[in-house]
Write an enzyme that holds these catalytic residues in place. Sequence first.
Site, PDB file in Angstrom:
ATOM      1  N   ARG A   3       0.855  -1.199   0.000  1.00 18.24           N
ATOM      2  CA  ARG A   3       0.000   0.000   0.000  1.00 18.24           C
ATOM      3  C   ARG A   3       0.886   1.242   0.000  1.00 18.24           C
ATOM      4  NH1 ARG A   3      -3.890  -0.136   4.963  1.00 18.24           N
ATOM      5  NH2 ARG A   3      -4.985  -1.744   3.762  1.00 18.24           N
ATOM      6  N   ARG A  36      -2.011   6.532   9.765  1.00 13.31           N
ATOM      7  CA  ARG A  36      -2.057   6.074   8.370  1.00 13.31           C
ATOM      8  C   ARG A  36      -2.220   7.258   7.402  1.00 13.31           C
ATOM      9  NH1 ARG A  36      -3.961   0.594   8.256  1.00 13.31           N
ATOM     10  NH2 ARG A  36      -3.196  -0.432  10.138  1.00 13.31           N
ATOM     11  N   LYS A  57      -3.745   0.834  15.035  1.00 14.19           N
ATOM     12  CA  LYS A  57      -3.757   1.797  13.929  1.00 14.19           C
ATOM     13  C   LYS A  57      -4.427   3.111  14.330  1.00 14.19           C
ATOM     14  CE  LYS A  57      -6.155  -1.011  11.237  1.00 14.19           C
ATOM     15  NZ  LYS A  57      -7.118  -1.630  10.274  1.00 14.19           N
ATOM     16  N   LYS A  61      -6.076   6.850  12.457  1.00 16.63           N
ATOM     17  CA  LYS A  61      -6.449   7.437  11.167  1.00 16.63           C
ATOM     18  C   LYS A  61      -6.928   8.879  11.311  1.00 16.63           C
ATOM     19  CE  LYS A  61      -7.625   2.954   9.304  1.00 16.63           C
ATOM     20  NZ  LYS A  61      -8.658   2.101   8.696  1.00 16.63           N
ATOM     21  N   CYS A  77     -15.295  -3.546  -0.189  1.00 11.82           N
ATOM     22  CA  CYS A  77     -13.891  -3.767   0.175  1.00 11.82           C
ATOM     23  C   CYS A  77     -13.310  -4.870  -0.695  1.00 11.82           C
ATOM     24  CB  CYS A  77     -13.793  -4.136   1.650  1.00 11.82           C
ATOM     25  SG  CYS A  77     -14.362  -5.818   1.953  1.00 11.82           S
ATOM     26  N   CYS A  97      -7.742 -10.968   0.903  1.00 18.07           N
ATOM     27  CA  CYS A  97      -7.817 -10.558   2.306  1.00 18.07           C
ATOM     28  C   CYS A  97      -7.936 -11.771   3.234  1.00 18.07           C
ATOM     29  CB  CYS A  97      -9.006  -9.631   2.527  1.00 18.07           C
ATOM     30  SG  CYS A  97      -9.113  -9.160   4.254  1.00 18.07           S
ATOM     31  N   CYS A 129     -16.238  -8.750   5.880  1.00 21.10           N
ATOM     32  CA  CYS A 129     -16.254  -9.103   7.309  1.00 21.10           C
ATOM     33  C   CYS A 129     -16.630  -7.855   8.096  1.00 21.10           C
ATOM     34  CB  CYS A 129     -14.901  -9.667   7.760  1.00 21.10           C
ATOM     35  SG  CYS A 129     -13.648  -8.423   8.079  1.00 21.10           S
ATOM     36  N   CYS A 152     -14.020  -2.099   6.293  1.00 18.99           N
ATOM     37  CA  CYS A 152     -13.078  -1.336   5.462  1.00 18.99           C
ATOM     38  C   CYS A 152     -13.757  -0.421   4.439  1.00 18.99           C
ATOM     39  CB  CYS A 152     -12.114  -2.276   4.753  1.00 18.99           C
ATOM     40  SG  CYS A 152     -11.075  -3.192   5.903  1.00 18.99           S
TER      41      CYS A 152
HETATM   42 FE1  SRM Z   1      -9.083  -2.162   6.281  1.00 17.20          FE
HETATM   43  C1  SRM Z   1      -7.653  -4.754   7.888  1.00 17.20           C
HETATM   44  C2  SRM Z   1      -8.234  -3.435   3.327  1.00 17.20           C
HETATM   45  C3  SRM Z   1      -9.797   0.817   4.859  1.00 17.20           C
HETATM   46  C4  SRM Z   1     -10.833  -1.259   9.076  1.00 17.20           C
HETATM   47  N1  SRM Z   1      -8.053  -3.790   5.708  1.00 17.20           N
HETATM   48  C5  SRM Z   1      -7.503  -4.732   6.533  1.00 17.20           C
HETATM   49  C6  SRM Z   1      -6.648  -5.728   5.735  1.00 17.20           C
HETATM   50  C7  SRM Z   1      -5.245  -5.224   5.733  1.00 17.20           C
HETATM   51  C8  SRM Z   1      -6.753  -7.208   6.183  1.00 17.20           C
HETATM   52  C9  SRM Z   1      -5.789  -7.711   7.204  1.00 17.20           C
HETATM   53  O1  SRM Z   1      -5.616  -7.122   8.275  1.00 17.20           O
HETATM   54  O2  SRM Z   1      -5.231  -8.773   6.940  1.00 17.20           O
HETATM   55  C10 SRM Z   1      -7.319  -5.572   4.338  1.00 17.20           C
HETATM   56  C11 SRM Z   1      -6.455  -5.919   3.137  1.00 17.20           C
HETATM   57  C12 SRM Z   1      -7.298  -6.507   2.042  1.00 17.20           C
HETATM   58  C13 SRM Z   1      -6.583  -6.703   0.762  1.00 17.20           C
HETATM   59  O3  SRM Z   1      -6.465  -7.881   0.320  1.00 17.20           O
HETATM   60  O4  SRM Z   1      -6.168  -5.730   0.160  1.00 17.20           O
HETATM   61  C14 SRM Z   1      -7.879  -4.173   4.431  1.00 17.20           C
HETATM   62  N2  SRM Z   1      -8.915  -1.410   4.456  1.00 17.20           N
HETATM   63  C15 SRM Z   1      -8.641  -2.125   3.340  1.00 17.20           C
HETATM   64  C16 SRM Z   1      -8.883  -1.312   2.085  1.00 17.20           C
HETATM   65  C17 SRM Z   1      -7.948  -1.640   0.935  1.00 17.20           C
HETATM   66  C18 SRM Z   1     -10.356  -1.518   1.680  1.00 17.20           C
HETATM   67  C19 SRM Z   1     -10.736  -1.081   0.295  1.00 17.20           C
HETATM   68  O5  SRM Z   1     -11.414  -1.892  -0.341  1.00 17.20           O
HETATM   69  O6  SRM Z   1     -10.407   0.021  -0.140  1.00 17.20           O
HETATM   70  C20 SRM Z   1      -8.739   0.101   2.673  1.00 17.20           C
HETATM   71  C21 SRM Z   1      -7.330   0.616   2.652  1.00 17.20           C
HETATM   72  C22 SRM Z   1      -7.270   2.027   3.146  1.00 17.20           C
HETATM   73  C23 SRM Z   1      -5.927   2.673   3.051  1.00 17.20           C
HETATM   74  O7  SRM Z   1      -5.568   3.091   1.957  1.00 17.20           O
HETATM   75  O8  SRM Z   1      -5.271   2.818   4.072  1.00 17.20           O
HETATM   76  C24 SRM Z   1      -9.174  -0.144   4.106  1.00 17.20           C
HETATM   77  N3  SRM Z   1     -10.060  -0.475   6.884  1.00 17.20           N
HETATM   78  C25 SRM Z   1     -10.342   0.602   6.096  1.00 17.20           C
HETATM   79  C26 SRM Z   1     -11.317   1.434   6.728  1.00 17.20           C
HETATM   80  C27 SRM Z   1     -11.933   2.696   6.151  1.00 17.20           C
HETATM   81  C28 SRM Z   1     -11.209   3.946   6.558  1.00 17.20           C
HETATM   82  O9  SRM Z   1     -10.077   3.903   7.030  1.00 17.20           O
HETATM   83  O10 SRM Z   1     -11.809   5.025   6.385  1.00 17.20           O
HETATM   84  C29 SRM Z   1     -11.634   0.823   7.940  1.00 17.20           C
HETATM   85  C30 SRM Z   1     -12.714   1.308   8.939  1.00 17.20           C
HETATM   86  C31 SRM Z   1     -12.289   2.471   9.740  1.00 17.20           C
HETATM   87  C32 SRM Z   1     -11.533   2.028  10.939  1.00 17.20           C
HETATM   88  O11 SRM Z   1     -10.319   1.864  10.843  1.00 17.20           O
HETATM   89  O12 SRM Z   1     -12.169   1.803  11.973  1.00 17.20           O
HETATM   90  C33 SRM Z   1     -10.827  -0.368   8.028  1.00 17.20           C
HETATM   91  N4  SRM Z   1      -9.178  -2.851   8.178  1.00 17.20           N
HETATM   92  C34 SRM Z   1     -10.009  -2.385   9.149  1.00 17.20           C
HETATM   93  C35 SRM Z   1      -9.909  -3.236  10.305  1.00 17.20           C
HETATM   94  C36 SRM Z   1     -10.688  -3.078  11.635  1.00 17.20           C
HETATM   95  C37 SRM Z   1      -9.956  -2.224  12.587  1.00 17.20           C
HETATM   96  C38 SRM Z   1     -10.604  -2.186  13.941  1.00 17.20           C
HETATM   97  O13 SRM Z   1     -10.548  -1.162  14.592  1.00 17.20           O
HETATM   98  O14 SRM Z   1     -11.171  -3.183  14.390  1.00 17.20           O
HETATM   99  C39 SRM Z   1      -8.990  -4.261   9.958  1.00 17.20           C
HETATM  100  C40 SRM Z   1      -8.530  -5.443  10.838  1.00 17.20           C
HETATM  101  C41 SRM Z   1      -7.467  -5.058  11.806  1.00 17.20           C
HETATM  102  O15 SRM Z   1      -6.957  -3.945  11.850  1.00 17.20           O
HETATM  103  O16 SRM Z   1      -7.134  -5.953  12.592  1.00 17.20           O
HETATM  104  C42 SRM Z   1      -8.557  -3.989   8.616  1.00 17.20           C
HETATM  105 FE1  SF4 Z   2     -10.866  -7.753   4.454  1.00 13.83          FE
HETATM  106 FE2  SF4 Z   2     -12.838  -7.463   6.173  1.00 13.83          FE
HETATM  107 FE3  SF4 Z   2     -11.492  -5.332   5.342  1.00 13.83          FE
HETATM  108 FE4  SF4 Z   2     -13.083  -6.537   3.692  1.00 13.83          FE
HETATM  109  S1  SF4 Z   2     -13.719  -5.522   5.594  1.00 13.83           S
HETATM  110  S2  SF4 Z   2     -10.983  -5.908   3.238  1.00 13.83           S
HETATM  111  S3  SF4 Z   2     -12.924  -8.639   4.288  1.00 13.83           S
HETATM  112  S4  SF4 Z   2     -10.669  -6.953   6.552  1.00 13.83           S
END
Ligand code: SRM
Ligand code: SF4
Length: 564
Positions: A74, A143, A207, A209, A428, A434, A473, A477
Site C-alpha cells: 500500500r 495512516r 492503527k 487514522k 472492500c 484478504c 467481514c 473497510c
Molecule cells: Fe481495512 C484490515 C483493506 C480501509 C478497518 N483492511 C484490513 C486488511 C489489511 C486485512 C488484514 O488485516 O489482513 C485488508 C487488506 C485486504 C486486501 O487484500 O487488500 C484491508 N482497508 C482495506 C482497504 C484496501 C479496503 C478497500 O477496499 O479500499 C482500505 C485501505 C485504506 C488505506 O488506503 O489505508 C481499508 N479499513 C479501512 C477502513 C476505512 C477507513 O479507514 O476510512 C476501515 C474502517 C475504519 C476504521 O479503521 O475503523 C478499516 N481494516 C479495518 C480493520 C478493523 C480495525 C478495527 O478497529 O477493528 C482491519 C482489521 C485489523 O486492523 O485488525 C482492517
Molecule cells: Fe478484508 Fe474485512 Fe477489510 Fe473486507 S472488511 S478488506 S474482508 S478486513
Amino acid sequence: MSDAKLTEVEGIKAASRHLRGSIASGLIDPVTGAIADSDTQLSKFHGIYQQDDRDIRSERKRRKLEPAFSFMIRARIPGGLLTTAQWLGLDRIATTHANQTIRLTTRQAVQYHGVVKRNLKQTVAEINQAALDTIAACGDVNRNVMSPPLPALSSIHREVQQYAEALSEHLMPKSRAYHEIWLDGEKIESSKPEIEPIYGDTYLPRKFKAAFVIPPQNDVDVFAQDLGFITVVKEGRVVGFNVTAGGGMGMTHGETDTFPRLGDVLGFIAPDDVLTVAEAIVTVQRDYGDRTNRKRARLKYTIEDHGIDWFRSEVQKRSGISFTAAEDFLFVANGDAYGWQRDDVGAWHYGLFVENGRIADSKGRRYLSGLRAIAQHHKSEFRLTPNQNLIISKVADKNKASIDALLAEYGIDNNSHATPLRLNSMACVAFPTCGQAMAEAERFLPSLIDKLDTALNQHGLSDEAVTLRMTGCANGCARPYIAEIGLVGKAPGRYSAYLGAGFGGDRLSAPFLDNANEEEVLTALNPLFASFAADRHEAEHFGDFLVRTQVVREITAGRHIHDR
Ligand code: SRM
Ligand code: SF4
C-alpha cells in the site's frame, strides 16, 4: 493498573529495534515465499502485508504445498494527490510486478496485490522512484491522511491539502528502518540511539487514522476517523477547524463490547494549532490505549472507557491549547461528485467512477489502459477520492474534448454504465487476497447492484441516490455502518444488513437482517423500496425514511448498536 498481559504484537514491536526485526534477511531466504511470522507484523509499518491466494488455499493444502504467498503493498498518498507522471510510474509497477491491477482504496491510497517475495524490494524501490513511499501506510501508527479531493472550492481545498501533508509528515515514524531495508545505499550509520519522539519504542496500541473535511461534502467520512478536522471557512478563508476524535468502524461479530463509533466533536481550534493538538491526541492514545487486547485498542474505546470530558481535558493539558465552542457545520452527503466540474480558477476536473476502486482492463471497460492513455496525454494531476474513485484534475478548456474522447474510447465514462445506486456504492477487497474475509465483497457487489437497480426501477426510484456499501467481514473497510444500506459478510454468501445511516455520514445504521443470503436481502429490501416510493417526504433520503418510519432504530451512539 490491570495485570492483563500485553499482546504478542506489543512484544514484537518492543524487540524490533524500531521496526527492523529480521525483515531484511527474510527477504533473501529462498526456501519459502513467506517472511517470519513476527516480521509479518512489522512489515505492515512499511506498508506491506503478507497474504496468500484464498481461492487455491485448500487445493494447495491438499497437495501439501506451502500456501501461494504473495504481498499486498500500500502506498501512502496524503489527500490522494498524484501527478500524472507518478500515475504512469504506478501503472508500470502494476504490469511488471503485481497482478496487472491497481486498487484505489477507501483512504485515497493505492494498493498492489500479488507481489511475490523476490519482487518486493524492487517494487518498493520503484514506488520510491515515482516519488511516493509506503511508510506507515499500515501498522500501529498514523495512516494515510485524507483530505477532500473535490475541486468545487479549490483555493480552500489547496490550503487544506497543505495541512493534511504537514500532519502526515509530522506523525510519520522517524525510524530509518524503511530506508535501510528497502532502499539500498541509504543506510545511515550513527552512534546516537534512534528515537521515536512521538510514538516511543512500541508505537501506538493500534492503527490511527486522520482526515480533514470541508463541509458540506463529507466525502472523507470524518466521523469514522480516530481524528478529524472539520474545516471552518469564513469570508473565503480557512479560520480554523472543529476537531473530532474517537471514530472507527471495526467490530467483531458476536462480541458486543466491540462496535462502530462516530467521532465526538471536541471543539474549535485555530489553524496554527493543528499539529500540536494532533500530537497531543496521539500521545494520549499512546499512553492510555489498551495494549492488552487488540480488539479494544483503538482510540474510540479509550474515549468510551475514560469519557469524552476526561479525554478533552487531557488533550488540552498536553497541548496547552483550549478548545473553544465548536462552530456550526452541516454535511449533505458522504459520497463523491462525478462528471465535469469547474473550479474557481476556471480549470475542469472529471470525477471518474471506478467500480470498487479496481483499475484493470476487463469486460469492455479498460481502466488501466484508459488512464494510462489519459495520463500520457494530460500532463497534470489525478486525485484519488476517499470512495475508491479518481478525479482527472486541472484540465484546460481546450483539452476537455480529448479527455472525453479517451474516456469513451476505453469504455470508462461514467454514463456508459453507472446508475445512481452504483455511483454511491463501495465494496472492500475481501476474497481472494484478504486474510480476514468471511464472504465476497468486491467480486459480488456489482451483480447484486444489477438486481437492486431492477427493484429500484420497478418502484420508480432509478434516479435515487442511495448509499450502499459491502464488506467481507465486520472490520468495516468500506465503512458500511455509515451507508444507508450496509452489507457485512458473515459467512460465504451470507451477510448482516445494516440500514438507516444518514446520507451525510453523520448517523450510524442499525442491524436489520442477520446472516442473510442474496435472496433474503433482495426480498427484504423490495417492500422497503416500495414504501419509500409511496410514503417518503419530499427530498427525504432512504436512511432518514427508514428511521422516521421506525423500520430501524435510530442509533445515537455506537455502543447501542447491539441493543435489542
Ligand atoms: Fe481495512 C484490515 C483493506 C480501509 C478497518 N483492511 C484490513 C486488511 C489489511 C486485512 C488484514 O488485516 O489482513 C485488508 C487488506 C485486504 C486486501 O487484500 O487488500 C484491508 N482497508 C482495506 C482497504 C484496501 C479496503 C478497500 O477496499 O479500499 C482500505 C485501505 C485504506 C488505506 O488506503 O489505508 C481499508 N479499513 C479501512 C477502513 C476505512 C477507513 O479507514 O476510512 C476501515 C474502517 C475504519 C476504521 O479503521 O475503523 C478499516 N481494516 C479495518 C480493520 C478493523 C480495525 C478495527 O478497529 O477493528 C482491519 C482489521 C485489523 O486492523 O485488525 C482492517
Ligand atoms: Fe478484508 Fe474485512 Fe477489510 Fe473486507 S472488511 S478488506 S474482508 S478486513
